[in-house]
Design an enzyme around this catalytic site. Structure first.
Site, PDB file in Angstrom:
ATOM      1  N   ASP A 171       0.828  -1.208   0.000  1.00  0.00           N
ATOM      2  CA  ASP A 171       0.000   0.000   0.000  1.00  0.00           C
ATOM      3  C   ASP A 171       0.864   1.261   0.000  1.00  0.00           C
ATOM      4  OD1 ASP A 171      -1.333  -2.285   1.058  1.00  0.00           O
ATOM      5  OD2 ASP A 171      -2.883  -1.022   1.924  1.00  0.00           O
ATOM      6  N   ASP A 188      -4.185  -0.399  -3.263  1.00  0.00           N
ATOM      7  CA  ASP A 188      -4.333   0.732  -2.346  1.00  0.00           C
ATOM      8  C   ASP A 188      -3.318   1.826  -2.646  1.00  0.00           C
ATOM      9  OD1 ASP A 188      -6.416  -0.644  -1.220  1.00  0.00           O
ATOM     10  OD2 ASP A 188      -5.663  -0.592   0.826  1.00  0.00           O
ATOM     11  N   ASN A 231      -8.621  -2.897  -2.145  1.00  0.00           N
ATOM     12  CA  ASN A 231      -9.983  -2.574  -1.731  1.00  0.00           C
ATOM     13  C   ASN A 231     -10.275  -1.079  -1.800  1.00  0.00           C
ATOM     14  OD1 ASN A 231      -8.138  -2.599   0.662  1.00  0.00           O
ATOM     15  ND2 ASN A 231      -9.929  -1.813   1.717  1.00  0.00           N
ATOM     16  N   HIS A 232      -9.229  -0.238  -1.829  1.00  0.00           N
ATOM     17  CA  HIS A 232      -9.448   1.212  -1.936  1.00  0.00           C
ATOM     18  C   HIS A 232      -9.533   1.697  -3.370  1.00  0.00           C
ATOM     19  CE1 HIS A 232      -9.474   3.033   2.114  1.00  0.00           C
ATOM     20  NE2 HIS A 232      -8.942   1.882   2.451  1.00  0.00           N
ATOM     21  N   HIS A 243      -3.818  -8.442  -3.145  1.00  0.00           N
ATOM     22  CA  HIS A 243      -3.865  -7.356  -2.159  1.00  0.00           C
ATOM     23  C   HIS A 243      -4.272  -7.848  -0.774  1.00  0.00           C
ATOM     24  CE1 HIS A 243      -4.228  -3.387  -0.458  1.00  0.00           C
ATOM     25  NE2 HIS A 243      -5.429  -3.712  -0.015  1.00  0.00           N
ATOM     26  N   ARG A 247     -12.306  -6.851   9.937  1.00  0.00           N
ATOM     27  CA  ARG A 247     -12.703  -5.632   9.207  1.00  0.00           C
ATOM     28  C   ARG A 247     -14.207  -5.567   8.973  1.00  0.00           C
ATOM     29  NH1 ARG A 247      -8.031  -3.531   6.551  1.00  0.00           N
ATOM     30  NH2 ARG A 247      -6.285  -4.985   6.606  1.00  0.00           N
ATOM     31  N   ASP A 294      -6.267   7.196  -1.483  1.00  0.00           N
ATOM     32  CA  ASP A 294      -7.036   7.385  -0.244  1.00  0.00           C
ATOM     33  C   ASP A 294      -6.131   7.614   0.956  1.00  0.00           C
ATOM     34  OD1 ASP A 294      -9.633   7.402  -1.166  1.00  0.00           O
ATOM     35  OD2 ASP A 294      -9.935   5.248  -0.904  1.00  0.00           O
ATOM     36  N   ARG A 295      -6.691   8.326   1.932  1.00  0.00           N
ATOM     37  CA  ARG A 295      -6.055   8.692   3.199  1.00  0.00           C
ATOM     38  C   ARG A 295      -4.940   9.718   2.992  1.00  0.00           C
ATOM     39  NH1 ARG A 295      -7.935   6.196   7.605  1.00  0.00           N
ATOM     40  NH2 ARG A 295      -9.083   4.246   7.372  1.00  0.00           N
ATOM     41  N   HIS A 312      -1.083   4.450  -0.496  1.00  0.00           N
ATOM     42  CA  HIS A 312      -2.116   5.308   0.107  1.00  0.00           C
ATOM     43  C   HIS A 312      -1.817   6.799  -0.024  1.00  0.00           C
ATOM     44  CE1 HIS A 312      -5.228   2.776   1.672  1.00  0.00           C
ATOM     45  NE2 HIS A 312      -4.372   1.979   2.294  1.00  0.00           N
ATOM     46  N   HIS A 336      -2.307  -4.715   2.426  1.00  0.00           N
ATOM     47  CA  HIS A 336      -3.615  -4.509   3.084  1.00  0.00           C
ATOM     48  C   HIS A 336      -3.538  -4.183   4.569  1.00  0.00           C
ATOM     49  CE1 HIS A 336      -7.931  -4.756   3.093  1.00  0.00           C
ATOM     50  NE2 HIS A 336      -8.048  -5.950   3.642  1.00  0.00           N
TER      51      HIS A 336
END
Length: 553
Positions: free
Chosen positions: A297, A326, A358-359, A407, A455, A329-330, A299, A482
Site C-alpha cells: 500500500d 491501495d 480494496n481502496h 492485495h 474488518r 485514499d487517506r 495510500h 492490506h
C-alpha cells in the site's frame, strides 16, 4: 471476594497501561492490554469501548463493531458504546446503521455539542445517500465516460450522452418530488418535498458547476482541453509518454504543481486500454539474472513513493515493479501517486504492474479522500473516469509460476485454482462477497482454519489454508499487503506468507516503517528492504475526506 477485588484492581492497572500505549500510537499493544483487562473483568463496558477505539485505529472495523455492541449489552446507557460502534459503521460506509447509534448518543447526552455535531453530519450523509439512490441511473442506460473522450482531439470532452443520462435521472427525481406535492398534499409532504427540492437544486448546481469548470458551458467546447501558452508544466508530444516527460511530471508534482488536464486525460485513457487487455490474474515472467520489486500500500503518500524510487531506481523494463493495490485514499497526494504509476505504465507496460486493492473502489474513494482530491485537483469528470479505470485493474499476479501476489488474501472455500481467479469478471465495483471480494479484503490469522473478518468484510484465514492453496496451485509463497506493519512487513504461516506495506508513518501517526520486496530469478527468494518516512508538504492526511470521517480521525 478478595480475589474479585484483586482482579478488578489488576484490570484497572492494565486499562491504564493500555491507555498509555494508545496515546503512543501502539494500537496493537493497547488491544492486547485491554483484552487482558477484559479477561479479568468482563463486565466493564469501558474496556470494550476503549478496545473498539483501538480496533478502529487499525481499520479493524468489524472488531470495533463487536466491541461496541458488547459495551452496549453490558450498559445500555453507556453512550461511548454507541459512539464507538457508530464511528466504525461510518468508516465502513454503513451510514444508516451509524445514524441509529448517533441518535442514541444524542438521546443519552442531549446537551453534548460534540454528539449534536456528529449526529448532524451523519444525517447529512444519510440524506445524500438516499438522494443518490433516488437519482441513480440504471446500469443499462449508463455510458462509460472513457468512451466519450478522445484525447487525440484537443477539446473533445464527454459527449452529450454522458450528460443526458445524469440530467434524465435528475429530471426523474424532480418529477417524483412534484408527484409528492400534488398527490400527498399534506404540510409534512410539502416540507419533505421542499427539502428534497433544495437538495436537488444543490446537486444540479454542483453538477453544472463541475461541467462549467471542465469547459462544458464555454463558448467553444473545442477549447476545453487547450494547453494554454502560459502552461510551463510537463507536456506529452503526440501519443508517446516518454521518460523525460515522466521525470518532468515528477519534478512538478514534487513542487506541488498540477499536471494539465489534457495530459492527465491521455495518461488515464491510455492506461485503461492497457489494463482492459489483461486477464484478471496476470502471469509475470522474470528472466534469469533479472529481478522484480513488489511494493504494498502507498495510500497517497507521494513523497514516500519518490523515496522508494530513490532507493530502488525508477521503473523500467530492466527494473520492473509490482504495486499491490491501495494506491490512493487517506494520504492527500493520491492524484500524484496514481498519475505517476499510470504514466510509468504508459511509458513501458512491462516496467510496472498494478493490482487492485480494496481502496480502488467508489465506496472507499467517496469516504477516504480520493474523490474529493480528484475534484479539487482535476475535475468531476475524472472522478467517474478513475472509477472506470479501477474496474480494469487485475486482481492478482503470479511471478514465475511460484509467487502469488494479491492485495488482501485467500478465500472462504478450499479448492480455488488460479484458473478460477483468472476467470473472474472483474469489470465492476467490488461485490460484498465471493472470490473478488475476498481477494481484496481478507487477512491472515495466527490460528488454523477460517474465522470472521476483523474488518467486517472478507474473512480471516490460517496457515493451514495458506498451505493447501499453495500445494493445490504448485506455488511457493503468497505476498499480500492490506495491513500496516510496524516494520513495514511481517512473515507468517511458517514463512509461506509475507505482508508488505509501503506507506511509512501511515497517516502521519502510526510510526511504522515501509518496506518493499525484491525477487531475483531464478531462485525467487524474497529480499526485504525497509525504509522510513520522508518529509512532505504541510497537507494533512485525509484533507480531502468527508467531513464526518475527519471528525473521527
Amino acid at each position: 471476594m478478595e480475589t474479585h477485588n484483586s482482579n478488578t484492581s489488576r484490570a484497572e492497572q492494565l486499562k491504564q497501561q493500555a491507555n498509555e500505549a494508545f496515546k503512543g500510537h501502539k494500537y496493537s499493544q493497547a488491544i492486547d492490554l485491554y483484552t487482558q483487562a477484559i479477561e479479568l473483568n468482563s463486565e466493564n463496558a469501558v474496556y470494550f469501548a476503549n478496545r473498539a477505539f483501538a480496533h478502529t485505529k487499525l481499520e479493524e472495523y468489524g472488531s470495533a463493531i463487536q466491541d461496541g455492541t458488547k459495551a452496549i449489552e453490558i450498559d445500555p446507557r453507556y453512550s461511548k458504546g454507541y459512539y464507538r460502534r457508530g464511528a466504525a459503521y461510518l468508516a465502513m460506509g454503513k451510514f444508516k446503521d451509524a445514524l441509529k447509534d448517533f441518535q442514541q448518543v444524542k438521546k443519552l447526552c442531549p446537551n453534548d455539542p460534540d454528539a449534536s455535531k456528529k449526529l448532524k453530519e451523519c444525517e447529512k450523509a444519510v440524506m445524500k445517500l438516499k438522494f443518490e439512490e433516488a437519482i441513480a441511473v440504471p446500469e443499462s442506460q449508463k455510458r462509460l465516460v472513457a468512451d466519450s473522450i478522445d484525447y487525440h482531439t484537443v477539446g473533445s470532452g464527454p459527449g452529450s450522452s454522458y450528460v443526458s443520462t445524469k440530467v434524465t435521472a435528475v429530471s426523474a427525481a424532480a418529477a417524483l418530488i412534484a408527484v409528492l406535492v400534488v398527490y400527498m398534499g399534506t404540510k409534512a409532504a410539502t416540507m419533505v418535498a421542499a427539502a428534497a427540492l433544495a437538495a436537488l437544486l444543490m446537486v444540479l448546481v454542483t453538477f453544472w458547476w463541475g461541467r462549467f469548470n471542465d469547459g462544458f458551458f464555454t463558448k467553444s467546447r473545442t477549447l476545453e482541453l487547450e494547453v494554454e501558452p502560459q502552461y510551463t508544466g510537463a507536456r506529452i508530444e503526440g501519443d508517446v509518454v516518454t521518460l523525460d516527460f515522466v521525470k518532468k511530471m515528477l519534478d512538478d508534482f514534487k513542487n506541488q504543481k498540477n499536471l494539465h488536464k489534457r495530459y492527465a486525460y491521455q495518461i488515464v485513457l491510455q492506461t485503461r486500454e492497457i489494463l482492459r487487455a489483461l486477464p484478471s490474474l496476470v502471469d509475470i515472467v522474470v528472466p534469469e539474472g533479472k529481478h522484480i520489486t513488489v511494493c504494498g500500500d502507498v495510500h497517497g503518500q507521494f513523497y514516500d513513493l519518490l523515496n522508494i524510487f530513490e532507493l530502488n531506481g525508477l521503473p523500467s523494463e530492466d527494473n520492473p515493479y509490482l504495486f499491490n493495490g491501495d494506491f490512493v485514499d487517506r494520504g492527500s497526494f493520491s492524484v500524484e501517486v496514481i498519475l505517476t504509476l499510470f504514466a510509468f505504465m504508459c511509458m513501458c507496460p512491462s516496467a510496472i504492474y498494478l493490482t487492485r486493492g480494496n481502496h480502488e473502489s467508489k465506496s472507499m474513494n467517496k469516504i477516504y479522500g480520493f474523490e474529493g482530491e480528484v475534484r479539487s485537483k482535476l475535475s468531476e469528470i475524472f472522478v467517474d473516469l478513475f472509477a472506470e479505470v479501477f474496474c480494469c485493474l487485475p486482481l492478482a499476479h503470479v511471478i514465475n509460476g511460484k509467487v502469488f501476489v494479491v492485495h488482501g488474501g485467500l478465500f472462504s472455500v478450499d479448492g480455488v485454482k488460479l484458473s478460477d481467479i483468472r476467470a473472474i469478471d472483474r469489470f465492476c465495483e467490488p461485490p460484498e462477497e465471493g472470490l473478488m471480494c475476498e481477494a481484496l479484503w481478507s487477512d491472515p490469522q495466527p490460528q488454523p482454519g477460517r474465522g470472521p473478518s476483523k474488518r467486517g468484510v472478507g474473512l480471516s484465514f490460517g496457515g493451514d489454508v495458506t498451505k493447501r492453496f499453495l500445494q493445490e496451485n504448485n506455488l511457493d509463497l503468497i505476498v499480500r499487503s492490506h495491513e500496516v506493519k510496524d516494520e513495514g512487513y511481517e512473515i507468517e504461516h511458517d514463512g509461506k506468507l509475507i505482508t508488505v506495506f509501503s506507506a511509512p508513518n501511515y497517516c502521519d501517526q502510526m510510526g511504522n516503517k515501509g518496506a518493499f520486496i525484491r525477487f531475483a530469478a531464478p531462485d525467487m527468494k524474497p529480499n526485504i528492504v525497509t525504509f522510513s518516512a520522508v518529509p512532505h508538504p504541510d497537507v494533512k492526511p485525509m484533507a480531502y475526506a468527508n467531513n464526518f470521517l475527519r471528525m473521527f480521525s
